[in-house]
Design a protein around this motif. Structure first.
Motif, PDB file in Angstrom:
ATOM      1  N   THR A  22      -5.818  -2.898   0.437  1.00  8.13           N
ATOM      2  CA  THR A  22      -4.579  -2.208   0.094  1.00  8.13           C
ATOM      3  C   THR A  22      -4.875  -0.843  -0.505  1.00  8.13           C
ATOM      4  O   THR A  22      -4.223   0.153  -0.162  1.00  8.13           O
ATOM      5  CB  THR A  22      -3.753  -3.060  -0.898  1.00  8.13           C
ATOM      6  N   VAL A  23      -5.866  -0.767  -1.402  1.00 11.14           N
ATOM      7  CA  VAL A  23      -6.237   0.514  -2.014  1.00 11.14           C
ATOM      8  C   VAL A  23      -6.732   1.498  -0.956  1.00 11.14           C
ATOM      9  O   VAL A  23      -6.343   2.675  -0.940  1.00 11.14           O
ATOM     10  CB  VAL A  23      -7.308   0.299  -3.101  1.00 11.14           C
ATOM     11  N   ILE A  82      -5.206   5.155  -0.015  1.00 14.45           N
ATOM     12  CA  ILE A  82      -5.998   6.386  -0.042  1.00 14.45           C
ATOM     13  C   ILE A  82      -5.936   7.097   1.307  1.00 14.45           C
ATOM     14  O   ILE A  82      -5.868   8.328   1.387  1.00 14.45           O
ATOM     15  CB  ILE A  82      -7.463   6.085  -0.416  1.00 14.45           C
ATOM     16  N   ASN A  83      -5.935   6.323   2.392  1.00  5.70           N
ATOM     17  CA  ASN A  83      -5.827   6.926   3.724  1.00  5.70           C
ATOM     18  C   ASN A  83      -4.523   7.692   3.888  1.00  5.70           C
ATOM     19  O   ASN A  83      -4.466   8.715   4.580  1.00  5.70           O
ATOM     20  CB  ASN A  83      -5.955   5.855   4.808  1.00  5.70           C
ATOM     21  N   TYR A 102       0.831  -1.208   0.000  1.00  4.57           N
ATOM     22  CA  TYR A 102       0.000   0.000   0.000  1.00  4.57           C
ATOM     23  C   TYR A 102       0.865   1.257   0.000  1.00  4.57           C
ATOM     24  O   TYR A 102       0.472   2.290  -0.555  1.00  4.57           O
ATOM     25  CB  TYR A 102      -1.041  -0.006   1.125  1.00  4.57           C
ATOM     26  N   ALA A 103       2.077   1.176   0.599  1.00  6.58           N
ATOM     27  CA  ALA A 103       2.977   2.330   0.544  1.00  6.58           C
ATOM     28  C   ALA A 103       3.405   2.601  -0.894  1.00  6.58           C
ATOM     29  O   ALA A 103       3.516   3.758  -1.321  1.00  6.58           O
ATOM     30  CB  ALA A 103       4.204   2.078   1.427  1.00  6.58           C
ATOM     31  N   ALA A 104       3.620   1.524  -1.660  1.00  6.96           N
ATOM     32  CA  ALA A 104       4.015   1.686  -3.063  1.00  6.96           C
ATOM     33  C   ALA A 104       2.875   2.275  -3.884  1.00  6.96           C
ATOM     34  O   ALA A 104       3.090   3.151  -4.738  1.00  6.96           O
ATOM     35  CB  ALA A 104       4.445   0.339  -3.639  1.00  6.96           C
ATOM     36  N   VAL A 105       1.644   1.820  -3.619  1.00  6.71           N
ATOM     37  CA  VAL A 105       0.481   2.369  -4.327  1.00  6.71           C
ATOM     38  C   VAL A 105       0.303   3.843  -3.977  1.00  6.71           C
ATOM     39  O   VAL A 105       0.084   4.686  -4.858  1.00  6.71           O
ATOM     40  CB  VAL A 105      -0.792   1.568  -3.982  1.00  6.71           C
ATOM     41  N   ALA A 106       0.412   4.173  -2.685  1.00  3.06           N
ATOM     42  CA  ALA A 106       0.276   5.568  -2.259  1.00  3.06           C
ATOM     43  C   ALA A 106       1.334   6.449  -2.910  1.00  3.06           C
ATOM     44  O   ALA A 106       1.049   7.563  -3.356  1.00  3.06           O
ATOM     45  CB  ALA A 106       0.364   5.664  -0.731  1.00  3.06           C
ATOM     46  N   LYS A 107       2.560   5.950  -2.991  1.00  4.12           N
ATOM     47  CA  LYS A 107       3.646   6.723  -3.595  1.00  4.12           C
ATOM     48  C   LYS A 107       3.359   6.999  -5.063  1.00  4.12           C
ATOM     49  O   LYS A 107       3.563   8.111  -5.556  1.00  4.12           O
ATOM     50  CB  LYS A 107       4.975   5.987  -3.436  1.00  4.12           C
ATOM     51  N   GLN A 162      -2.424  13.432   4.353  1.00  4.22           N
ATOM     52  CA  GLN A 162      -1.521  14.491   3.907  1.00  4.22           C
ATOM     53  C   GLN A 162      -2.263  15.634   3.223  1.00  4.22           C
ATOM     54  O   GLN A 162      -1.645  16.546   2.669  1.00  4.22           O
ATOM     55  CB  GLN A 162      -0.470  13.904   2.973  1.00  4.22           C
ATOM     56  N   GLY A 163      -3.599  15.594   3.251  1.00  5.88           N
ATOM     57  CA  GLY A 163      -4.388  16.679   2.691  1.00  5.88           C
ATOM     58  C   GLY A 163      -4.402  16.718   1.177  1.00  5.88           C
ATOM     59  O   GLY A 163      -4.790  17.734   0.587  1.00  5.88           O
ATOM     60  N   LEU A 164      -4.006  15.621   0.535  1.00  2.07           N
ATOM     61  CA  LEU A 164      -3.955  15.604  -0.922  1.00  2.07           C
ATOM     62  C   LEU A 164      -5.314  15.346  -1.553  1.00  2.07           C
ATOM     63  O   LEU A 164      -5.577  15.799  -2.678  1.00  2.07           O
ATOM     64  CB  LEU A 164      -2.972  14.532  -1.401  1.00  2.07           C
ATOM     65  N   VAL A 165      -6.180  14.610  -0.855  1.00  2.00           N
ATOM     66  CA  VAL A 165      -7.483  14.246  -1.409  1.00  2.00           C
ATOM     67  C   VAL A 165      -8.562  14.370  -0.342  1.00  2.00           C
ATOM     68  O   VAL A 165      -8.269  14.473   0.854  1.00  2.00           O
ATOM     69  CB  VAL A 165      -7.481  12.795  -1.966  1.00  2.00           C
TER      70      VAL A 165
END
Length: 245
Positions: free
Chosen positions: A44-45, A49-50, A6-11, A55-58
């Motif tokens: 994981t998705v 997203i969390n 999930y860290a890779a997806v978030a990145k 981080q205030g991105l979405v």
């Protein structure tokens, strides 16, 4: 749930937002679309997203979707670190800028503070780390300590500024990190540290001391990192012990 995945997806999503693939005001693909895109589960998705939400991105709204609100993180950076691989992913998002290198013999005070062996020869690589996509101010100051037997890693650290020094030692000296002991405490930034990090003197900071050990518990490297409080949030997760339920 696979935290590293999930860290890779978030990145990747963060990179897409930063480079305009997902512009501010647009909607991210749906959870099902992201599952298909990355070949991962909904758990994981949602975890990825969390990370963006923190981080205030979405923002998220029912029956609307996940809307991009900003192209850069707001109010610092939040990182979930649950595995050694997560530390490596974090390092890949940053650039090491070496400021100083020194060789020394550990005295009793240094040994007690850092967990070194008194009288042993060590080197220290001092660096500022900056985010690759958000270079307005340094993320942190890091001192990495290792025995002089690994001194050849210094040149490798210059050649590979995106990799942890501990990871470079693994790759080039045939060692393997099995565990990282981590101590976190609040500090006030000294005048000198504040100047280096472009922060306010006396403002709050976060100091993280990490000991990288092999499977026998032998110390490989020590890192001491100082973050201004508005540039880093360390996220941990606790789970119920099944045996206790």
């Amino acid at each position: 749930m696979n935290e590293t995945r999930y860290a890779a997806v978030a990145k990747d999503l963060m990179d897409g937002i930063a480079n305009g693939r997902y512009p501010v005001g647009s909607l991210l693909p749906t959870e099902f679309e992201l599952c298909d895109l990355y070949e991962v589960s909904r758990h994981t998705v949602r975890a990825a997203i969390n990370q963006l939400l923190s981080q205030g991105l979405v923002s998220r709204r029912k029956r609307v979707g996940t809307r991009v609100e900003a192209s850069q993180p707001q109010g610092g950076y939040s990182h979930s670190l649950a595995t050694i691989a997560d530390l490596a992913y974090l390092a890949e998002t940053q650039q090491r800028e070496i400021q100083d290198i020194r060789h020394f013999v550990a005295d009793i005070s240094q040994a007690a503070r850092l967990g070194l062996v008194p009288g042993e020869h060590y080197f220290c690589v001092s660096s500022i780390r900056v985010d690759r996509t958000h270079r307005a101010a340094p993320m942190c100051w890091t001192d990495v300590y290792a025995q002089r037997d690994y001194a050849k890693v210094i040149d490798l650290a210059r050649e590979h500024p995106e990799q942890l020094i501990a990871s470079l030692i693994e790759q080039h000296f045939g060692r393997s990190i099995a565990v990282v002991d981590q101590q976190v405490r609040a500090v006030l930034l000294s005048d000198e540290m504040a100047r280096l990090l472009k922060a306010e003197p006396g403002s709050p900071g976060l100091k993280i001391l990490r000991h990288y050990r092999d499977s026998e518990g032998v110390l490989m490297t020590v890192s001491e990192t100082v973050h201004p409080d508005d540039r880093f949030t360390l996220v941990t997760q606790m789970r119920r012990d099944r045996a206790a339920t």
